[in-house]
Design a protein around this motif. Structure first.
Motif, PDB file in Angstrom:
ATOM      1  N   ARG A  27       0.821  -1.214   0.000  1.00  0.00           N
ATOM      2  CA  ARG A  27       0.000   0.000   0.000  1.00  0.00           C
ATOM      3  C   ARG A  27       0.856   1.265   0.000  1.00  0.00           C
ATOM      4  O   ARG A  27       0.543   2.233  -0.682  1.00  0.00           O
ATOM      5  CB  ARG A  27      -0.943   0.007   1.205  1.00  0.00           C
ATOM      6  CG  ARG A  27      -2.064  -1.000   1.101  1.00  0.00           C
ATOM      7  CD  ARG A  27      -2.850  -1.071   2.413  1.00  0.00           C
ATOM      8  NE  ARG A  27      -3.857  -2.092   2.385  1.00  0.00           N
ATOM      9  CZ  ARG A  27      -5.122  -1.886   1.996  1.00  0.00           C
ATOM     10  NH1 ARG A  27      -5.510  -0.696   1.614  1.00  0.00           N
ATOM     11  NH2 ARG A  27      -5.980  -2.875   1.999  1.00  0.00           N
ATOM     12  N   ILE A  28       1.936   1.261   0.774  1.00  0.00           N
ATOM     13  CA  ILE A  28       2.832   2.420   0.818  1.00  0.00           C
ATOM     14  C   ILE A  28       3.477   2.631  -0.542  1.00  0.00           C
ATOM     15  O   ILE A  28       3.550   3.758  -1.041  1.00  0.00           O
ATOM     16  CB  ILE A  28       3.894   2.245   1.928  1.00  0.00           C
ATOM     17  CG1 ILE A  28       3.237   2.359   3.300  1.00  0.00           C
ATOM     18  CG2 ILE A  28       5.016   3.270   1.778  1.00  0.00           C
ATOM     19  CD1 ILE A  28       4.135   1.964   4.460  1.00  0.00           C
ATOM     20  N   LEU A  70       0.935   4.047  -2.905  1.00  0.00           N
ATOM     21  CA  LEU A  70       0.658   5.443  -2.586  1.00  0.00           C
ATOM     22  C   LEU A  70       1.756   6.360  -3.113  1.00  0.00           C
ATOM     23  O   LEU A  70       1.481   7.422  -3.676  1.00  0.00           O
ATOM     24  CB  LEU A  70       0.505   5.608  -1.073  1.00  0.00           C
ATOM     25  CG  LEU A  70      -0.057   6.917  -0.569  1.00  0.00           C
ATOM     26  CD1 LEU A  70      -1.416   7.209  -1.183  1.00  0.00           C
ATOM     27  CD2 LEU A  70      -0.173   6.894   0.940  1.00  0.00           C
ATOM     28  N   HIS A  71       3.020   5.938  -2.981  1.00  0.00           N
ATOM     29  CA  HIS A  71       4.139   6.732  -3.500  1.00  0.00           C
ATOM     30  C   HIS A  71       4.064   6.870  -5.024  1.00  0.00           C
ATOM     31  O   HIS A  71       4.430   7.910  -5.568  1.00  0.00           O
ATOM     32  CB  HIS A  71       5.481   6.120  -3.086  1.00  0.00           C
ATOM     33  CG  HIS A  71       5.896   6.497  -1.706  1.00  0.00           C
ATOM     34  ND1 HIS A  71       6.439   7.716  -1.404  1.00  0.00           N
ATOM     35  CD2 HIS A  71       5.828   5.822  -0.535  1.00  0.00           C
ATOM     36  CE1 HIS A  71       6.710   7.775  -0.117  1.00  0.00           C
ATOM     37  NE2 HIS A  71       6.333   6.642   0.441  1.00  0.00           N
ATOM     38  N   MET A 110       1.203   6.796  -6.725  1.00  0.00           N
ATOM     39  CA  MET A 110      -0.009   7.552  -7.039  1.00  0.00           C
ATOM     40  C   MET A 110       0.163   9.056  -6.854  1.00  0.00           C
ATOM     41  O   MET A 110      -0.462   9.837  -7.572  1.00  0.00           O
ATOM     42  CB  MET A 110      -1.167   7.072  -6.152  1.00  0.00           C
ATOM     43  CG  MET A 110      -1.688   5.720  -6.529  1.00  0.00           C
ATOM     44  SD  MET A 110      -2.900   5.096  -5.344  1.00  0.00           S
ATOM     45  CE  MET A 110      -4.167   6.335  -5.443  1.00  0.00           C
ATOM     46  N   ILE A 111       0.989   9.465  -5.920  1.00  0.00           N
ATOM     47  CA  ILE A 111       1.110  10.892  -5.605  1.00  0.00           C
ATOM     48  C   ILE A 111       1.467  11.719  -6.841  1.00  0.00           C
ATOM     49  O   ILE A 111       0.766  12.688  -7.143  1.00  0.00           O
ATOM     50  CB  ILE A 111       2.077  11.124  -4.424  1.00  0.00           C
ATOM     51  CG1 ILE A 111       1.402  10.651  -3.136  1.00  0.00           C
ATOM     52  CG2 ILE A 111       2.486  12.590  -4.319  1.00  0.00           C
ATOM     53  CD1 ILE A 111       2.274  10.668  -1.914  1.00  0.00           C
ATOM     54  N   LEU A 124      -6.537  11.452  -3.110  1.00  0.00           N
ATOM     55  CA  LEU A 124      -5.718  10.248  -2.957  1.00  0.00           C
ATOM     56  C   LEU A 124      -6.529   9.101  -2.365  1.00  0.00           C
ATOM     57  O   LEU A 124      -6.446   7.965  -2.828  1.00  0.00           O
ATOM     58  CB  LEU A 124      -4.500  10.533  -2.069  1.00  0.00           C
ATOM     59  CG  LEU A 124      -3.354  11.288  -2.722  1.00  0.00           C
ATOM     60  CD1 LEU A 124      -2.313  11.678  -1.670  1.00  0.00           C
ATOM     61  CD2 LEU A 124      -2.712  10.464  -3.824  1.00  0.00           C
ATOM     62  N   ARG A 125      -7.311   9.401  -1.331  1.00  0.00           N
ATOM     63  CA  ARG A 125      -8.120   8.368  -0.679  1.00  0.00           C
ATOM     64  C   ARG A 125      -9.133   7.777  -1.653  1.00  0.00           C
ATOM     65  O   ARG A 125      -9.289   6.559  -1.738  1.00  0.00           O
ATOM     66  CB  ARG A 125      -8.823   8.926   0.553  1.00  0.00           C
ATOM     67  CG  ARG A 125      -9.665   7.894   1.298  1.00  0.00           C
ATOM     68  CD  ARG A 125     -10.315   8.411   2.576  1.00  0.00           C
ATOM     69  NE  ARG A 125     -10.777   9.765   2.539  1.00  0.00           N
ATOM     70  CZ  ARG A 125     -10.184  10.795   3.164  1.00  0.00           C
ATOM     71  NH1 ARG A 125      -9.114  10.599   3.877  1.00  0.00           N
ATOM     72  NH2 ARG A 125     -10.669  12.009   3.079  1.00  0.00           N
ATOM     73  N   GLU A 185      -9.020   7.640  -4.934  1.00  0.00           N
ATOM     74  CA  GLU A 185      -8.324   6.830  -5.935  1.00  0.00           C
ATOM     75  C   GLU A 185      -7.808   5.535  -5.315  1.00  0.00           C
ATOM     76  O   GLU A 185      -7.919   4.467  -5.902  1.00  0.00           O
ATOM     77  CB  GLU A 185      -7.154   7.621  -6.530  1.00  0.00           C
ATOM     78  CG  GLU A 185      -6.448   6.913  -7.651  1.00  0.00           C
ATOM     79  CD  GLU A 185      -7.302   6.761  -8.907  1.00  0.00           C
ATOM     80  OE1 GLU A 185      -7.052   5.804  -9.666  1.00  0.00           O
ATOM     81  OE2 GLU A 185      -8.216   7.573  -9.125  1.00  0.00           O
ATOM     82  N   PHE A 186      -7.276   5.632  -4.126  1.00  0.00           N
ATOM     83  CA  PHE A 186      -6.708   4.472  -3.427  1.00  0.00           C
ATOM     84  C   PHE A 186      -7.783   3.436  -3.129  1.00  0.00           C
ATOM     85  O   PHE A 186      -7.564   2.245  -3.287  1.00  0.00           O
ATOM     86  CB  PHE A 186      -6.038   4.943  -2.136  1.00  0.00           C
ATOM     87  CG  PHE A 186      -5.118   3.930  -1.525  1.00  0.00           C
ATOM     88  CD1 PHE A 186      -3.867   3.705  -2.048  1.00  0.00           C
ATOM     89  CD2 PHE A 186      -5.499   3.206  -0.414  1.00  0.00           C
ATOM     90  CE1 PHE A 186      -3.004   2.785  -1.498  1.00  0.00           C
ATOM     91  CE2 PHE A 186      -4.652   2.264   0.159  1.00  0.00           C
ATOM     92  CZ  PHE A 186      -3.400   2.063  -0.402  1.00  0.00           C
TER      93      PHE A 186
END
Length: 122
Positions: free
Chosen positions: A50-51, A54-55, A57-58, A109-110, A112-113
């Motif tokens: 997940r981390i 997320l990196h 996706m930013i 972000l949330r 999309e995540f």
């Protein structure tokens, strides 16, 4: 009959039963001795995945100030995380505007995540 049933339960031990005391006089239960602090391997791998996601996706999801504020706010560039007030002074905008941009960026972000399935669900 009663003696036979009593004999069976006499071997049962509760995890919450005191088995001794520590140096400070606190009771030590069997559960305290048996429980493990080792992290769950599946949870650790899922968190790392997940981390990493997320990196990635930013930069794809956030642009300009949104990305800059998130990176500064959470120390994603390896530096220490900054307060909204510190970011506002650095960028030259108000703290409340930093807060609004941060909130909007985190929501994007949330959203999309949450729309992406985790490997465990595939």
């Amino acid at each position: 009959m009663y003696l036979r049933s009593k004999r069976k339960t006499s071997r049962e031990v509760s995890l919450y039963e005191p088995v001794g005391t520590d140096k400070e006089g606190n009771q030590i239960r069997l559960l305290d001795i048996c429980e493990s602090d080792d992290p769950d391997v599946v949870e650790t791998l899922d968190l790392k995945w997940r981390i990493s996601l997320l990196h990635k996706m930013i930069p794809e999801i956030l642009h300009g100030r949104e990305r800059q504020i998130i990176v500064l706010r959470y120390g994603l560039d390896g530096a220490r995380p900054l307060t909204q007030r510190e970011i506002a002074a650095r960028i030259g905008i108000s703290r409340s505007y930093v807060s609004r941009i941060e909130k909007k960026a985190l929501k994007r972000l949330r959203d999309e995540f949450e729309s992406i399935e985790t490997p465990a669900h595939e």
